[in-house]
Design an enzyme around this catalytic site. Structure first.
Site, PDB file in Angstrom:
ATOM      1  N   GLU A  12      -9.758   8.465   4.164  1.00  0.00           N
ATOM      2  CA  GLU A  12     -10.467   9.747   4.095  1.00  0.00           C
ATOM      3  C   GLU A  12     -10.625  10.329   5.485  1.00  0.00           C
ATOM      4  OE1 GLU A  12     -15.161  10.963   3.772  1.00  0.00           O
ATOM      5  OE2 GLU A  12     -14.462   9.253   2.607  1.00  0.00           O
ATOM      6  N   LYS A  23     -20.198   7.881  -5.396  1.00  0.00           N
ATOM      7  CA  LYS A  23     -20.406   7.401  -4.027  1.00  0.00           C
ATOM      8  C   LYS A  23     -21.901   7.451  -3.733  1.00  0.00           C
ATOM      9  CE  LYS A  23     -20.090   9.529   0.517  1.00  0.00           C
ATOM     10  NZ  LYS A  23     -19.485  10.632   1.304  1.00  0.00           N
TER      11      LYS A  23
END
Length: 204
Positions: free
Chosen positions: A36, A125
């Protein structure tokens, strides 16, 4: 949805396009195949494109800290598949899903988690996970759908990764404990190796 064999997302916040290839290669060689690049990194879009080129299909590459539908559009245009948010914004999540992106949505409460799932997020998340602790994860897992992967992000290191996995997390996002702006690729590889070893020792 199939996940890479190691449920660890490398967060390369602050990395530059000039650095990205070496770090992507170091991560893949160590076994971490989810990468990411946060949108508050310098020229994040170029870094995503270069990371995709370096990975050549060996890693799921994308962007994090995605806050707007405009950034969703920019990310999707690169061909990347991973999108991570720090918050629960059903409009952004649904827009990303319409583009076929793999969404890991940030949340802090059960209500936010269900809002993210209802908008189409495939993963959750928990952020900032270290602030809430493994006990909070256990409480959440009592009500969350068991088939939605839950990642712990924020303050996760090799020393506390096992506690979050044992509490019910599928995996973790690795931020400052993995990468800090300016560090070399050898340091990234060393940190990544410590996380991979911790994960493997904590799972059957």
């Amino acid at each position: 949805m199939s996940l890479p064999s190691l449920p660890l997302i490398a967060i390369l916040r602050g990395i530059t396009p000039a650095e990205i290839r070496k770090h992507v290669r170091a991560l893949i060689d160590t076994g971490i195949a989810q990468i990411e690049i946060p949108t508050n990194s310098p020229d994040w879009l170029s870094s995503v494109q270069l990371a995709l080129e370096e990975a050549r299909g060996d890693a799921e590459v994308g962007a994090g800290t995605v806050l707007t539908t405009a950034d969703v559009d920019r990310l999707a245009a690169t061909g990347a598949r991973l999108m991570v948010t720090p918050n629960t914004d059903p409009v952004v999540i649904a827009h990303a899903r319409a583009h076929g992106l793999d969404v890991a949505a940030g949340f802090a409460t059960a209500s936010e988690a269900f809002a993210a799932i209802n908008a189409g997020a495939q993963r959750l998340k928990l952020f900032p996970a270290a602030h809430f602790g493994p006990g909070y994860v256990r409480a959440l897992k009592a009500v969350l759908p068991p088939d939605v992967p839950l990642y712990a992000v924020g303050g996760i290191g090799p020393d506390n990764l096992a506690a979050f996995l044992q509490a019910g997390c599928t995996g973790a996002g690795l931020g400052g404990e993995l990468y800090r702006p300016g560090q070399d690729a050898a340091t990234t590889a060393r940190h990544a190796g410590a996380f991979v070893a911790a994960l493997r020792s904590a799972t059957p």
